[in-house]
Design a protein around this motif. Sequence first.
Motif, PDB file in Angstrom:
ATOM      1  N   PRO A  80       3.087   0.260 -11.841  1.00  0.00           N
ATOM      2  CA  PRO A  80       2.813   1.000 -10.612  1.00  0.00           C
ATOM      3  C   PRO A  80       1.343   1.364 -10.482  1.00  0.00           C
ATOM      4  O   PRO A  80       0.668   1.655 -11.460  1.00  0.00           O
ATOM      5  N   VAL A  81       0.848   1.339  -9.255  1.00  0.00           N
ATOM      6  CA  VAL A  81      -0.548   1.673  -8.973  1.00  0.00           C
ATOM      7  C   VAL A  81      -0.578   2.925  -8.106  1.00  0.00           C
ATOM      8  O   VAL A  81       0.110   3.003  -7.090  1.00  0.00           O
ATOM      9  N   PHE A 157       6.657  14.593  -7.596  1.00  0.00           N
ATOM     10  CA  PHE A 157       5.627  15.317  -8.334  1.00  0.00           C
ATOM     11  C   PHE A 157       5.598  14.774  -9.758  1.00  0.00           C
ATOM     12  O   PHE A 157       6.644  14.553 -10.374  1.00  0.00           O
ATOM     13  N   ASN A 158       4.378  14.549 -10.259  1.00  0.00           N
ATOM     14  CA  ASN A 158       4.209  13.920 -11.567  1.00  0.00           C
ATOM     15  C   ASN A 158       3.100  14.637 -12.336  1.00  0.00           C
ATOM     16  O   ASN A 158       2.088  15.030 -11.748  1.00  0.00           O
ATOM     17  N   LYS A 175       5.590   7.922  -1.872  1.00  0.00           N
ATOM     18  CA  LYS A 175       5.934   6.521  -2.097  1.00  0.00           C
ATOM     19  C   LYS A 175       6.281   5.884  -0.762  1.00  0.00           C
ATOM     20  O   LYS A 175       7.225   6.299  -0.092  1.00  0.00           O
ATOM     21  N   THR A 176       5.485   4.892  -0.363  1.00  0.00           N
ATOM     22  CA  THR A 176       5.754   4.192   0.888  1.00  0.00           C
ATOM     23  C   THR A 176       6.754   3.061   0.652  1.00  0.00           C
ATOM     24  O   THR A 176       6.982   2.633  -0.487  1.00  0.00           O
ATOM     25  N   SER A 177       7.327   2.567   1.735  1.00  0.00           N
ATOM     26  CA  SER A 177       8.416   1.596   1.611  1.00  0.00           C
ATOM     27  C   SER A 177       7.962   0.231   1.126  1.00  0.00           C
ATOM     28  O   SER A 177       8.795  -0.617   0.792  1.00  0.00           O
ATOM     29  N   ASP A 178       6.647  -0.005   1.079  1.00  0.00           N
ATOM     30  CA  ASP A 178       6.151  -1.261   0.516  1.00  0.00           C
ATOM     31  C   ASP A 178       5.985  -1.168  -0.997  1.00  0.00           C
ATOM     32  O   ASP A 178       5.459  -2.084  -1.629  1.00  0.00           O
ATOM     33  N   GLY A 179       6.430  -0.051  -1.577  1.00  0.00           N
ATOM     34  CA  GLY A 179       6.391   0.109  -3.024  1.00  0.00           C
ATOM     35  C   GLY A 179       5.137   0.771  -3.564  1.00  0.00           C
ATOM     36  O   GLY A 179       5.040   1.015  -4.770  1.00  0.00           O
ATOM     37  N   LYS A 245      10.450  10.543 -13.351  1.00  0.00           N
ATOM     38  CA  LYS A 245      10.769   9.463 -14.288  1.00  0.00           C
ATOM     39  C   LYS A 245      11.071   8.162 -13.559  1.00  0.00           C
ATOM     40  O   LYS A 245      10.891   7.075 -14.106  1.00  0.00           O
ATOM     41  N   GLU A 246      11.532   8.274 -12.316  1.00  0.00           N
ATOM     42  CA  GLU A 246      11.880   7.070 -11.555  1.00  0.00           C
ATOM     43  C   GLU A 246      10.651   6.211 -11.266  1.00  0.00           C
ATOM     44  O   GLU A 246      10.741   4.990 -11.160  1.00  0.00           O
TER      45      GLU A 246
END
Length: 262
Positions: A80-81, A157-158, A175-179, A245-246
Amino acid sequence: SIVLVALEALHRFLRASSRKFGPEQFPALTQSYRIPFPDYNSEKKTTTVKVSTMPKVAEELMEMVAEAMAEQEEHEFDMPVLRDDLVPPNSFLSLGVLPWESVEYLRYNTKWHQEASEEIDTSGEGLPVVVIQTSLPKANKLIEDIQEAEGLDGICFNPGEDPRIDAYYDLGILKTSDGMLHLFGEFIEDDPTHVEARKKWDRRCEETEGWCGLVIARGITGASRGKPKFKDMVAFFEVRSLPGKELGLGTLQLVEQQSLSF
């Protein structure tokens, strides 16, 4: 001395045959060379060296390299970025709650509304929301960027830290729907105001079975700064509250380039 002889033979072979090779061309070739023997104390003045290509071995090596590169690309793709260029700088951020009457009003009276994919449990006090307040042009640009990203998937939140000053943060992420993942706020982890706001956020998200919202508002320089009115709210997104965690980020660290690494 044997190494020098081998290198000289290889040098002659490559000089004579290099044009026969290409990106996907590795022909079977064999050449023999008489190489002067470098050990002058030896009775042998020259020696014969045969140089041969091994196309099958070369093909196996190329396959191994291709597989390794594919695995690396797959790993990079899966990683993930976290970007920080979605939310306008100097926006006013807050965590709060919308009474259900206000939720119903915004569903039909904002410029842009993304509805929930299922009916939300309204037994709690209201919908927990993140409010991003900025200028109208920047609010419109933010809405357009989210639309181009196919919508908004959720809010998370992270944990984050700055090891140089031993500081810890609670990072707000969209998080947008394009990942893609987008940073919207950095909150001091032990700030009493934020700690209390996060407790309420978590409790309210439990009451809604994981549903929350994002409100984009204008009026950051006006009298409604920090307390936008209905007329200032230009977009309303009903989305999921995502567990940290997801996302699989772990604890993010602030590095010298002022960017987040993980």
